[in-house]
Write an enzyme that holds these catalytic residues in place. Structure first.
Site, short mmCIF file in Angstrom:
data_model
loop_
_atom_site.label_atom_id
_atom_site.label_comp_id
_atom_site.label_asym_id
_atom_site.label_seq_id
_atom_site.Cartn_x
_atom_site.Cartn_y
_atom_site.Cartn_z
N ARG A 1 -0.25 9.02 1.41
CA ARG A 1 -1.60 9.56 1.19
C ARG A 1 -1.69 11.07 1.09
NH1 ARG A 1 -5.04 5.74 5.15
NH2 ARG A 1 -4.58 4.00 3.78
N GLU B 1 0.85 -1.20 0.00
CA GLU B 1 0.00 0.00 0.00
C GLU B 1 0.88 1.24 0.00
OE1 GLU B 1 -3.05 -0.14 3.01
OE2 GLU B 1 -3.65 -2.14 2.41
C1 SIN Z 1 -7.30 1.25 2.79
O1 SIN Z 1 -7.61 0.07 2.68
O2 SIN Z 1 -6.97 1.95 1.85
C2 SIN Z 1 -7.35 1.87 4.15
C3 SIN Z 1 -6.31 1.29 4.98
C4 SIN Z 1 -5.91 2.26 6.04
O3 SIN Z 1 -6.49 3.33 6.16
O4 SIN Z 1 -4.94 1.94 6.74
#
Ligand code: SIN
Length: 557
Positions: free
Chosen positions: A290, A127
């Site tokens: 983010r 991620e």
């Molecule tokens: C997501 O699945 O994008 C959110 C995960 C998070 O906010 O840690």
């Protein structure tokens, strides 16, 4: 002057209950703390809606932990520190990363959680902000649901945990400066009661509902931070409200999260022409932290005068996309979007508060016997911007530590009632209806204290808050009114801190101060209530890197 309590009460006239530990909240932090504590004492768990309602339940992405043999704790620490933009607490970050793998193992072995595996090995996804694939997930994109279900099952079989659903934690009670329980409102019966306890754990989640668009369920009204603040606890870093870049953009509909894991799997973030907006703007492109993705989205949306962009997964194998992201696929389909054929409209939405009630490495707040865990707490691991999938992890790691700390001092003596306590206020009628004010507040927070702020926008928010400050004195007796006061309190704290921080850092972006200013602002903004007044102080960031620290170790059971 801010009132110490939300409503009038007199413990002498209220029915009362006793327990060893009162835990408030039923997300990952509340459930796992309750299960830890029930190993040695009696617990009462209060949750303000049904047991199943929480942000954890809708969490998709997963739990970040160093599990792969090619990964390293130093790399996870370093990614967390980079995302946190210079304000992560080095000790807390090291604890989080160090103890994370053991907590994932505990979920698997003790609570029988089922995470996605291939050939007996956990599948790990990537991620935003992570330099390696290290995110454990379940049923593709239903990790939170799996964690809640596993912990909930264990809780339902645990005779030492009593659960009170629809119980709203109004305020904590102090005796000689230490926490002795709380006033709890039964939302269904519309009654109040006193719960006396030897310790209280706040695990009440976040405050996304204070913003007009949020990925959080509507129960997230900042109750935990607001009530701890009223009691005199220190709160910190509340200006760092993280917006998630990709919530499903369907006008008038609640925002549904489209997990970052989709971008981790190869989805593109594009504008109306199909141009990838992150390429050339950050080396990690769609997987930049983010705050950086959101800032770029705001820029593009402004330039192109649109209110949403798109996620494009059409180049990905459709069968794999459906299999890996079944919740997202189904939800989009119900909204009339087959994501394997059409682009998904997305826009940012308030998602997570990186700050909260300041705690030490054992979850203790400044008030003895009052602990905080999960999003309500400011352990320091998120700094100015939380790294993706570090939040379920934080709940698990610090719940375990709170359990270990309370076990150290808990004795077998009965709890007994605390000193009588009463509060009465002149009931002032609010000039505005609660519903109207709630709507206006949420709009003001989004428009003026949202993703990009400025002195001018923050002054507008402050003027609105000052004009409506009387809401804090109104005697709204129902839980909706109490929630409104909590949201209002949080909005005052966030706006005050955002005005003070004259720089851009992490998820706090100022149009008028576009750069970070380490010299003046590598500091935390602490706030507390002293004699009814808001006291604001700054605290320098500790400078030792985590690997040079000697950490207080947890004894694994
Ligand atoms: C997501 O699945 O994008 C959110 C995960 C998070 O906010 O840690």
């Amino acid at each position: 002057m801010m009132p110490r309590y939300l409503i009038s009460f007199d413990t002498d006239t209220l029915p009362s209950l006793e327990c060893d530990v009162l835990v408030a909240g039923s997300g990952v932090a509340g459930l796992s703390t309750a299960l830890m504590l029930s190993r040695f004492c009696n617990v009462m768990l209060v949750t303000k809606s049904d047991l199943q309602v929480s942000t954890t339940r809708v969490a998709q992405g997963g739990i970040a932990a160093v599990i792969d043999e090619h990964d390293s704790k130093q790399s996870h620490v370093s990614d967390t520190l980079v995302a946190g933009a210079g304000l992560c607490d080095p000790e807390a970050t090291a604890v989080l990363v160090d103890e994370g793998p053991a907590r994932v193992l505990e979920l698997l072995e003790r609570y029988n959680a089922e995470f996605d595996c291939t050939d007996g090995k956990l599948d790990l996804s990537k991620e935003g902000g992570h330099s390696r694939a290290r995110v454990v997930h379940a049923k593709g994109d239903a990790t939170g649901l799996e964690v809640e279900t596993a912990l909930g099952k264990a809780l339902s079989k645990d005779p030492r945990v009593k659960v009170m659903e629809h119980g709203f934690l109004v305020d904590v009670l102090l005796e000689d400066g230490a926490c002795r329980g709380a006033i709890v409102a039964d939302r269904k019966r519309k009654t109040l009661m006193t719960v006396w306890s030897k310790a209280t754990v706040l695990a009440l989640g976040g405050m996304g509902e204070a913003y007009l668009v949020t990925t959080n369920p509507p129960v997230c009204t900042g109750d935990g931070v607001a009530l701890a603040f009223r009691a005199g606890a220190r709160v910190s870093d509340v200006e760092f409200v993280q917006f998630h870049p990709t919530a499903l953009h369907i006008p008038e509909e609640p925002k549904f999260l489209i997990s970052e894991a989709l971008r981790g799997d190869g989805a593109y973030l594009v504008d109306v022409e199909g141009e990838r907006i992150m390429v050339g703007h950050h080396p990690l492109a769609e997987l930049a932290p983010r705050d950086i993705v959101v800032a770029r989205m705001v820029e593009v949306m402004k330039e192109q005068q649109v209110n949403h962009l798109y996620l494009d997964v059409r180049h990905m194998d459709p069968e794999r996309a459906k299999r890996r992201f079944p919740t997202i696929y189904d939800h989009c389909l119900q909204a009339g979007i087959d994501m394997t054929r059409r682009r998904i409209p997305v826009s940012p939405a308030a998602h997570y508060m990186s700050g909260g009630v300041v705690t030490d490495l054992w979850g203790q707040t400044d008030i003895p016997r009052l602990y905080a865990c999960g999003e309500v707490a400011c352990t320091g691991v998120h700094g100015a911007n939380r790294l993706a999938s570090n939040s379920l992890l934080e709940g698990l790691v610090f719940a375990r530590r709170i359990g270990a700390h309370i076990e150290e001092w808990m004795d077998g003596r009965p709890t007994g009632p605390g000193k009588a306590c009463a509060f009465s206020r002149k009931a002032e009628k609010s000039m505005v209806s609660g519903d109207l004010l709630r709507g206006n507040l949420r709009e003001v927070m989004l428009d003026h204290v949202g993703m990009v702020r400025s002195e001018r926008s923050l002054r507008e928010a402050r003027d609105f808050l000052v004009q409506n400050i009387e809401v804090l004195d109104a005697d709204y007796l129902d839980a909706d009114g109490m929630e409104l006061k909590n949201m209002f309190t949080l909005s005052c704290l966030i706006t005050t801190a955002a005005m003070k921080r004259r720089e851009s850092r992490g998820c706090h972006r100022r149009r008028d101060f576009p750069d970070p200013d380490d010299w003046n602002w590598r500091k935390h903004i602490d706030m507390r209530m002293v004699a009814g007044e808001l006291k604001v102080e700054t605290r320098p960031q500790p400078s030792k890197p985590p690997w040079e620290l000697k950490l207080p170790k947890l004894q694994e059971a």
